[in-house]
Design a protein around this motif. Structure first.
Motif, mmCIF file in Angstrom:
data_model
loop_
_atom_site.group_PDB
_atom_site.id
_atom_site.type_symbol
_atom_site.label_atom_id
_atom_site.label_comp_id
_atom_site.label_asym_id
_atom_site.label_seq_id
_atom_site.Cartn_x
_atom_site.Cartn_y
_atom_site.Cartn_z
ATOM 1 N N HIS A 23 0.839 -1.193 0.000
ATOM 2 C CA HIS A 23 0.000 0.000 0.000
ATOM 3 C C HIS A 23 0.879 1.250 0.000
ATOM 4 O O HIS A 23 1.681 1.439 0.907
ATOM 5 N N PRO A 24 0.719 2.091 -1.015
ATOM 6 C CA PRO A 24 1.540 3.301 -1.040
ATOM 7 C C PRO A 24 1.131 4.270 0.073
ATOM 8 O O PRO A 24 -0.032 4.379 0.424
ATOM 9 N N ALA A 163 3.633 4.656 -6.167
ATOM 10 C CA ALA A 163 3.051 3.318 -6.185
ATOM 11 C C ALA A 163 3.558 2.578 -7.405
ATOM 12 O O ALA A 163 3.862 3.187 -8.425
ATOM 13 N N ARG A 179 -5.858 9.651 -4.116
ATOM 14 C CA ARG A 179 -4.417 9.887 -3.912
ATOM 15 C C ARG A 179 -4.128 11.369 -3.643
ATOM 16 O O ARG A 179 -3.326 11.698 -2.779
#
Length: 190
Positions: A23-24, A163, A179
């Motif tokens: 997970h970024p 990511a 994001r």
């Protein structure tokens, strides 16, 4: 029995760590000398005409989602949108996509060693085989939000999220929106 118990605890730990690694996470950095609390208005700089590593139509498809998410995030924090000339700070949103190659050497040789006439020999199951190495190719995308002081033109805050993607499919507008909001969540509210 002790070894079996410890190995059973190790498996969930690996799964948790693996889940976190994929997970970024948004990161940010701010200029400690900048007085961000004095800002009240912002202006959005035009989006770049091209982004490294993606086709030219990407900006046309995702640009409106980037603009909308940036404006809504800053307005929800108490800032007011205005023209670049009248703004206390300006906002630039950029990005890039870079192809990456990840090589994993698992550290073992697929050849089997066996005792032969008092000394050790090697058995080659496949002629010409080599070490067990995995090669993964993927794209690594970075979305960057930069804030500049209007009077000094100096960057005062930057947030980004990186990511990796194993597919060539473009992100959806909802993913871009999420994001941008995740990045700007770290910017102080008015």
């Amino acid at each position: 029995m002790i070894m079996k118990k410890n190995s059973l605890l190790f498996v969930p730990l690996l799964l948790i760590l693996a889940g976190c690694a994929t997970h970024p996470t948004a990161q940010f950095e701010s200029d400690p000398e900048a007085d961000i609390t004095s800002y009240a208005t912002f202006g959005l700089m035009p989006l770049p005409t091209d982004v490294d590593g993606v086709d030219p139509g990407t900006l046309m498809r995702l640009g409106p989602a980037v603009t909308k998410a940036t404006k809504e995030s800053l307005v929800s924090k108490g800032y007011t949108e205005t023209t670049l000339e009248e703004a206390d700070f300006s906002v630039a949103v950029t990005g890039k996509v870079v192809p990456q190659v990840e090589v994993t050497d698992w550290g073992y040789d697929p050849f089997y060693t066996y005792p032969r006439a008092g000394r050790w020999g090697r058995y080659h199951p496949y002629y010409g085989s080599s070490r067990n190495i995995d090669i993964d190719e993927y794209d690594e995308g970075t979305l960057i939000v930069q804030l500049y002081d209007a009077s000094s033109k100096k960057m005062v805050w930057v947030g980004w999220i990186t990511a990796k993607s194993f597919s060539s499919k473009l992100p959806t507008e909802e993913a871009v929106d999420a994001r941008i909001r995740e990045i700007l969540a770290n910017f102080p509210a008015k």
